[in-house]
Design a protein around this motif. Structure first.
Motif, PDB file in Angstrom:
ATOM      1  N   VAL A   1      50.618  38.234  71.520  1.00 40.37           N
ATOM      2  CA  VAL A   1      51.687  39.081  71.036  1.00 40.37           C
ATOM      3  C   VAL A   1      52.828  39.063  72.043  1.00 40.37           C
ATOM      4  CG1 VAL A   1      52.319  41.441  70.376  1.00 40.37           C
ATOM      5  CG2 VAL A   1      50.055  40.557  69.821  1.00 40.37           C
ATOM      6  N   GLU A   2      54.038  38.789  71.564  1.00 40.88           N
ATOM      7  CA  GLU A   2      55.186  38.779  72.460  1.00 40.88           C
ATOM      8  C   GLU A   2      55.464  40.192  72.950  1.00 40.88           C
ATOM      9  OE1 GLU A   2      58.628  36.685  71.063  1.00 40.88           O
ATOM     10  OE2 GLU A   2      57.389  35.301  69.917  1.00 40.88           O
ATOM     11  N   HIS A   3      55.813  40.301  74.202  1.00 35.33           N
ATOM     12  CA  HIS A   3      56.130  41.595  74.783  1.00 35.33           C
ATOM     13  C   HIS A   3      57.123  41.405  75.928  1.00 35.33           C
ATOM     14  CE1 HIS A   3      52.795  40.025  77.190  1.00 35.33           C
ATOM     15  NE2 HIS A   3      53.292  40.727  78.206  1.00 35.33           N
ATOM     16  N   CYS A   4      57.710  42.492  76.341  1.00 37.85           N
ATOM     17  CA  CYS A   4      58.670  42.444  77.453  1.00 37.85           C
ATOM     18  C   CYS A   4      57.943  42.095  78.747  1.00 37.85           C
ATOM     19  CB  CYS A   4      59.367  43.795  77.611  1.00 37.85           C
ATOM     20  SG  CYS A   4      60.332  44.287  76.172  1.00 37.85           S
ATOM     21  N   ASP A   5      58.619  41.309  79.579  1.00 35.94           N
ATOM     22  CA  ASP A   5      58.072  40.995  80.899  1.00 35.94           C
ATOM     23  C   ASP A   5      58.361  42.118  81.893  1.00 35.94           C
ATOM     24  OD1 ASP A   5      57.102  38.533  80.034  1.00 35.94           O
ATOM     25  OD2 ASP A   5      59.009  37.537  80.450  1.00 35.94           O
TER      26      ASP A   5
ATOM     27  N   MET B   1      44.119  37.325  66.359  1.00 38.41           N
ATOM     28  CA  MET B   1      45.171  37.144  67.325  1.00 38.41           C
ATOM     29  C   MET B   1      44.808  37.927  68.590  1.00 38.41           C
ATOM     30  SD  MET B   1      49.171  38.282  67.027  1.00 38.41           S
ATOM     31  CE  MET B   1      49.878  36.854  66.266  1.00 38.41           C
ATOM     32  N   ALA B   2      44.751  37.240  69.685  1.00 31.90           N
ATOM     33  CA  ALA B   2      44.444  37.887  70.955  1.00 31.90           C
ATOM     34  C   ALA B   2      45.643  38.694  71.435  1.00 31.90           C
ATOM     35  CB  ALA B   2      44.073  36.831  72.000  1.00 31.90           C
ATOM     36  N   ILE B   3      45.370  39.677  72.255  1.00 33.04           N
ATOM     37  CA  ILE B   3      46.444  40.541  72.756  1.00 33.04           C
ATOM     38  C   ILE B   3      47.493  39.735  73.515  1.00 33.04           C
ATOM     39  CG2 ILE B   3      46.117  41.535  75.068  1.00 33.04           C
ATOM     40  CD1 ILE B   3      45.714  44.195  73.680  1.00 33.04           C
ATOM     41  N   ASN B   4      47.099  38.665  74.167  1.00 28.68           N
ATOM     42  CA  ASN B   4      48.034  37.834  74.921  1.00 28.68           C
ATOM     43  C   ASN B   4      48.932  37.005  74.016  1.00 28.68           C
ATOM     44  OD1 ASN B   4      46.958  38.841  77.296  1.00 28.68           O
ATOM     45  ND2 ASN B   4      45.506  37.160  77.531  1.00 28.68           N
TER      46      ASN B   4
END
Length: 119
Positions: free
Chosen positions: A6-10, A1-4
């Motif tokens: 992973v869901e994260h806050c904008d 799984m690439a770092i991009n």
């Protein structure tokens, strides 16, 4: 799984009240370490098989070796790990050492794990 992936806050925004609330309820670092070490013990299928056998019956190394088709030495090694983690206990019965679960918590932990994977 690439770092991009992973869901994260904008937006970077720290919610101090939430952080403080969680911080107040977080166990001490040494307790978290001990908990992680306990769960590592459950990370071996042979140890899980031994625990399942002990759910049913107090049993000696000879019987566990026969049941699991392993050497007594291999079983003894795994029992030592389980005993050090306080998941099993032993008692002498004549010339044999009988093993059993240390307490009902062990059964609960395994059963909750099973429920989780069966969802």
């Amino acid at each position: 799984m690439a770092i991009n992936d992973v869901e994260h806050c904008d937006l970077t925004e720290v919610h101090a009240e939430r952080v403080q609330l969680v911080r107040e309820h977080m166990p001490a670092e040494d307790e978290l370490y001990d908990l992680a070490e306990l769960f590592k013990v459950f990370g071996d299928s042979t140890r899980i098989r031994i625990l399942f056998a002990l759910f049913e019956e107090e049993i000696c190394v000879c019987d566990l070796a026969e049941l699991l088709n392993m050497t007594q030495s291999a079983i003894s090694h795994q029992l030592r790990i389980l005993k050090n983690a306080k998941l099993v206990k032993s008692r002498r019965d004549g010339k044999q050492i009988m093993y059993s679960l240390a307490d009902d918590h062990v059964n609960t932990i395994i059963n909750q794990g099973l429920e989780h994977i069966e969802e």
